[in-house]
Design a protein around this motif. Sequence first.
Motif, PDB file in Angstrom:
ATOM      1  N   ARG A  29      62.205 105.045   7.954  1.00 28.05           N
ATOM      2  CA  ARG A  29      61.754 106.318   7.404  1.00 28.05           C
ATOM      3  C   ARG A  29      62.436 107.461   8.120  1.00 28.05           C
ATOM      4  O   ARG A  29      62.144 107.706   9.286  1.00 28.05           O
ATOM      5  CB  ARG A  29      60.230 106.443   7.527  1.00 28.05           C
ATOM      6  CG  ARG A  29      59.483 105.484   6.617  1.00 28.05           C
ATOM      7  CD  ARG A  29      59.691 105.867   5.126  1.00 28.05           C
ATOM      8  NE  ARG A  29      59.026 104.935   4.224  1.00 28.05           N
ATOM      9  CZ  ARG A  29      59.608 103.882   3.696  1.00 28.05           C
ATOM     10  NH1 ARG A  29      60.867 103.611   3.985  1.00 28.05           N
ATOM     11  NH2 ARG A  29      58.952 103.089   2.885  1.00 28.05           N
ATOM     12  N   PRO A  30      63.369 108.166   7.456  1.00 23.67           N
ATOM     13  CA  PRO A  30      63.812 107.886   6.092  1.00 23.67           C
ATOM     14  C   PRO A  30      64.711 106.652   6.056  1.00 23.67           C
ATOM     15  O   PRO A  30      65.256 106.245   7.074  1.00 23.67           O
ATOM     16  CB  PRO A  30      64.612 109.152   5.735  1.00 23.67           C
ATOM     17  CG  PRO A  30      65.180 109.610   7.034  1.00 23.67           C
ATOM     18  CD  PRO A  30      64.105 109.321   8.056  1.00 23.67           C
ATOM     19  N   GLY A  31      64.861 106.104   4.844  1.00 23.64           N
ATOM     20  CA  GLY A  31      65.794 105.003   4.673  1.00 23.64           C
ATOM     21  C   GLY A  31      67.211 105.466   4.990  1.00 23.64           C
ATOM     22  O   GLY A  31      67.536 106.649   4.858  1.00 23.64           O
ATOM     23  N   VAL A  32      68.041 104.531   5.414  1.00 22.96           N
ATOM     24  CA  VAL A  32      69.394 104.894   5.835  1.00 22.96           C
ATOM     25  C   VAL A  32      70.351 104.858   4.637  1.00 22.96           C
ATOM     26  O   VAL A  32      70.495 103.820   3.977  1.00 22.96           O
ATOM     27  CB  VAL A  32      69.910 103.959   6.942  1.00 22.96           C
ATOM     28  CG1 VAL A  32      71.326 104.362   7.360  1.00 22.96           C
ATOM     29  CG2 VAL A  32      68.972 103.992   8.144  1.00 22.96           C
ATOM     30  N   THR A  33      70.957 105.987   4.378  1.00 19.22           N
ATOM     31  CA  THR A  33      71.979 106.074   3.329  1.00 19.22           C
ATOM     32  C   THR A  33      73.239 105.379   3.824  1.00 19.22           C
ATOM     33  O   THR A  33      73.675 105.601   4.954  1.00 19.22           O
ATOM     34  CB  THR A  33      72.280 107.549   2.999  1.00 19.22           C
ATOM     35  OG1 THR A  33      71.091 108.149   2.470  1.00 19.22           O
ATOM     36  CG2 THR A  33      73.403 107.668   1.977  1.00 19.22           C
ATOM     37  N   VAL A  34      73.822 104.532   2.987  1.00 13.89           N
ATOM     38  CA  VAL A  34      74.975 103.745   3.429  1.00 13.89           C
ATOM     39  C   VAL A  34      76.070 103.736   2.362  1.00 13.89           C
ATOM     40  O   VAL A  34      75.812 103.973   1.179  1.00 13.89           O
ATOM     41  CB  VAL A  34      74.588 102.284   3.747  1.00 13.89           C
ATOM     42  CG1 VAL A  34      73.590 102.222   4.892  1.00 13.89           C
ATOM     43  CG2 VAL A  34      74.073 101.564   2.519  1.00 13.89           C
ATOM     44  N   ILE A  35      77.268 103.448   2.833  1.00 11.90           N
ATOM     45  CA  ILE A  35      78.381 103.059   1.969  1.00 11.90           C
ATOM     46  C   ILE A  35      78.427 101.536   2.040  1.00 11.90           C
ATOM     47  O   ILE A  35      78.740 100.964   3.092  1.00 11.90           O
ATOM     48  CB  ILE A  35      79.715 103.655   2.445  1.00 11.90           C
ATOM     49  CG1 ILE A  35      79.665 105.183   2.433  1.00 11.90           C
ATOM     50  CG2 ILE A  35      80.862 103.145   1.575  1.00 11.90           C
ATOM     51  CD1 ILE A  35      79.498 105.809   1.060  1.00 11.90           C
ATOM     52  N   ALA A  36      78.056 100.884   0.959  1.00  7.64           N
ATOM     53  CA  ALA A  36      77.955  99.422   0.964  1.00  7.64           C
ATOM     54  C   ALA A  36      79.245  98.794   0.459  1.00  7.64           C
ATOM     55  O   ALA A  36      79.827  99.237  -0.522  1.00  7.64           O
ATOM     56  CB  ALA A  36      76.789  98.979   0.084  1.00  7.64           C
ATOM     57  N   GLN A  37      79.680  97.770   1.154  1.00 12.45           N
ATOM     58  CA  GLN A  37      80.763  96.932   0.656  1.00 12.45           C
ATOM     59  C   GLN A  37      80.197  95.547   0.390  1.00 12.45           C
ATOM     60  O   GLN A  37      79.230  95.134   1.037  1.00 12.45           O
ATOM     61  CB  GLN A  37      81.932  96.879   1.637  1.00 12.45           C
ATOM     62  CG  GLN A  37      81.576  96.502   3.064  1.00 12.45           C
ATOM     63  CD  GLN A  37      82.791  96.459   3.959  1.00 12.45           C
ATOM     64  OE1 GLN A  37      83.924  96.236   3.509  1.00 12.45           O
ATOM     65  NE2 GLN A  37      82.609  96.674   5.242  1.00 12.45           N
ATOM     66  N   ASP A  38      80.772  94.858  -0.558  1.00 12.10           N
ATOM     67  CA  ASP A  38      80.262  93.555  -0.980  1.00 12.10           C
ATOM     68  C   ASP A  38      80.958  92.464  -0.174  1.00 12.10           C
ATOM     69  O   ASP A  38      82.048  92.006  -0.533  1.00 12.10           O
ATOM     70  CB  ASP A  38      80.501  93.367  -2.483  1.00 12.10           C
ATOM     71  CG  ASP A  38      79.736  92.192  -3.052  1.00 12.10           C
ATOM     72  OD1 ASP A  38      79.457  91.248  -2.292  1.00 12.10           O
ATOM     73  OD2 ASP A  38      79.435  92.217  -4.265  1.00 12.10           O
ATOM     74  N   ALA A  39      80.325  92.056   0.931  1.00 11.26           N
ATOM     75  CA  ALA A  39      80.938  91.061   1.813  1.00 11.26           C
ATOM     76  C   ALA A  39      81.125  89.724   1.100  1.00 11.26           C
ATOM     77  O   ALA A  39      82.140  89.042   1.289  1.00 11.26           O
ATOM     78  CB  ALA A  39      80.077  90.877   3.057  1.00 11.26           C
ATOM     79  N   ALA A  40      80.152  89.340   0.273  1.00  5.36           N
ATOM     80  CA  ALA A  40      80.267  88.071  -0.447  1.00  5.36           C
ATOM     81  C   ALA A  40      81.439  88.101  -1.421  1.00  5.36           C
ATOM     82  O   ALA A  40      82.185  87.123  -1.545  1.00  5.36           O
ATOM     83  CB  ALA A  40      78.970  87.766  -1.191  1.00  5.36           C
ATOM     84  N   LEU A  41      81.621  89.227  -2.103  1.00  3.80           N
ATOM     85  CA  LEU A  41      82.743  89.336  -3.035  1.00  3.80           C
ATOM     86  C   LEU A  41      84.077  89.308  -2.295  1.00  3.80           C
ATOM     87  O   LEU A  41      85.053  88.726  -2.786  1.00  3.80           O
ATOM     88  CB  LEU A  41      82.622  90.620  -3.858  1.00  3.80           C
ATOM     89  CG  LEU A  41      83.685  90.847  -4.937  1.00  3.80           C
ATOM     90  CD1 LEU A  41      83.690  89.699  -5.946  1.00  3.80           C
ATOM     91  CD2 LEU A  41      83.456  92.178  -5.648  1.00  3.80           C
ATOM     92  N   LEU A  42      84.128  89.924  -1.122  1.00  3.37           N
ATOM     93  CA  LEU A  42      85.340  89.851  -0.301  1.00  3.37           C
ATOM     94  C   LEU A  42      85.693  88.387  -0.007  1.00  3.37           C
ATOM     95  O   LEU A  42      86.835  87.961  -0.191  1.00  3.37           O
ATOM     96  CB  LEU A  42      85.130  90.594   1.015  1.00  3.37           C
ATOM     97  CG  LEU A  42      85.363  92.094   1.057  1.00  3.37           C
ATOM     98  CD1 LEU A  42      84.855  92.662   2.383  1.00  3.37           C
ATOM     99  CD2 LEU A  42      86.833  92.433   0.873  1.00  3.37           C
ATOM    100  N   GLY A  43      84.699  87.638   0.482  1.00  2.00           N
ATOM    101  CA  GLY A  43      84.943  86.243   0.827  1.00  2.00           C
ATOM    102  C   GLY A  43      85.311  85.404  -0.370  1.00  2.00           C
ATOM    103  O   GLY A  43      86.231  84.576  -0.318  1.00  2.00           O
TER     104      GLY A  43
END
Length: 361
Positions: free
Chosen positions: A308-322
């Motif tokens: 609180r507050p939730g953390v704003t992130v830039i997400a990358q798709d680790a599974a898709l990378l692999g």
Amino acid sequence: MARNETRRNRTGPRTVADTASRLTHRRYGNRPTMKDVAARAGVGLKTVSRVVNGEPGVTPDTERRVQEAIEALGFRRNDSARVLRKGRTASIGLVLEDLADPFYGPLSRAVEEVARAHGALLINGSSAEDPERERELALALCARRVDGLVIIPAGTDQRYLEPEIKAGVATVFVDRPAGGIDADVVLSDSFGGARDGVAHLIAHGHRRIGFIGDQPRIHTATERLRGYRAAMEDAGLPVHEDWVSLGSTAPGRVRVAAEAMLTGAEPVTAVFAGNNRVTVTVVRVLAAQPRPVALVGFDDFELADLLRPGVTVIAQDAALLGRTAAHRLFARLDGDAGPPARTQLATRLIPRGSGELPPAP
């Protein structure tokens, strides 16, 4: 001597398949063979081979009969003989940065699933962000005759792999490109993701934004710093050198950097964190601040949405990378001889509250 010559002439030269068969018999004795399965199922040997190796061209009813025969006889595919016949070990190596980093769990699992679908075993290890350890681990995997490698490079020079690649070891780099050689690579858009994250902070009124990243020799760290600077420049904002810190992601180092930015002559009102390990430490630092400070982190992490507050992130798709890297590797193993390819995957901004905080008055 003449007797031995006569015996060799009568039996003829041994082929690799003959050798494989003899070795199989010595090791496994009277275990059921594909011929036994074919006889029980009432099909040809090639049909059994197709079912065992997951190849097309078999009707569902025939496949069912073969599978029932396999189960009834307790047949197990003999990979040792396949290695001798085909010259492949049905194994691949994965060199990660740190097996304990949550980012690499989904990536490793995705590589393993693709390998399993191709009937291959995955062997992985951690370089601990040490270039020499990366080299030792990669070459040790090659010495064990893996068919291919997926590598997250710790160092900036991978020319040590040139002889292995020339010898036929398919190699794909992921998350960071290879140094000194031209090879397949699968990346996230670190530059674009960082630029988007910093632009998000600027859009919410911030003008003094700090950047805390990983070591400057790491490709992703420099790309994310470049994205940060680009966003600041696009908005016509200066970047004070006191607002930028690259180095180890150890909590102690990150804490010192964050506290210096927050208490300097021109304290920042927002922080962009270069990866998940940096973000976690910055969250702890900000929790002790008397004023709210905005935060956007590169990489999502567990429980980020529950803070609180939730953390704003830039997400990358680790599974898709692999998964993308593994598919590229098996395409090479299946005969793709095209030029090295660079694949870049998009990132995604996930606003949760911390990046939307306005500057404190």
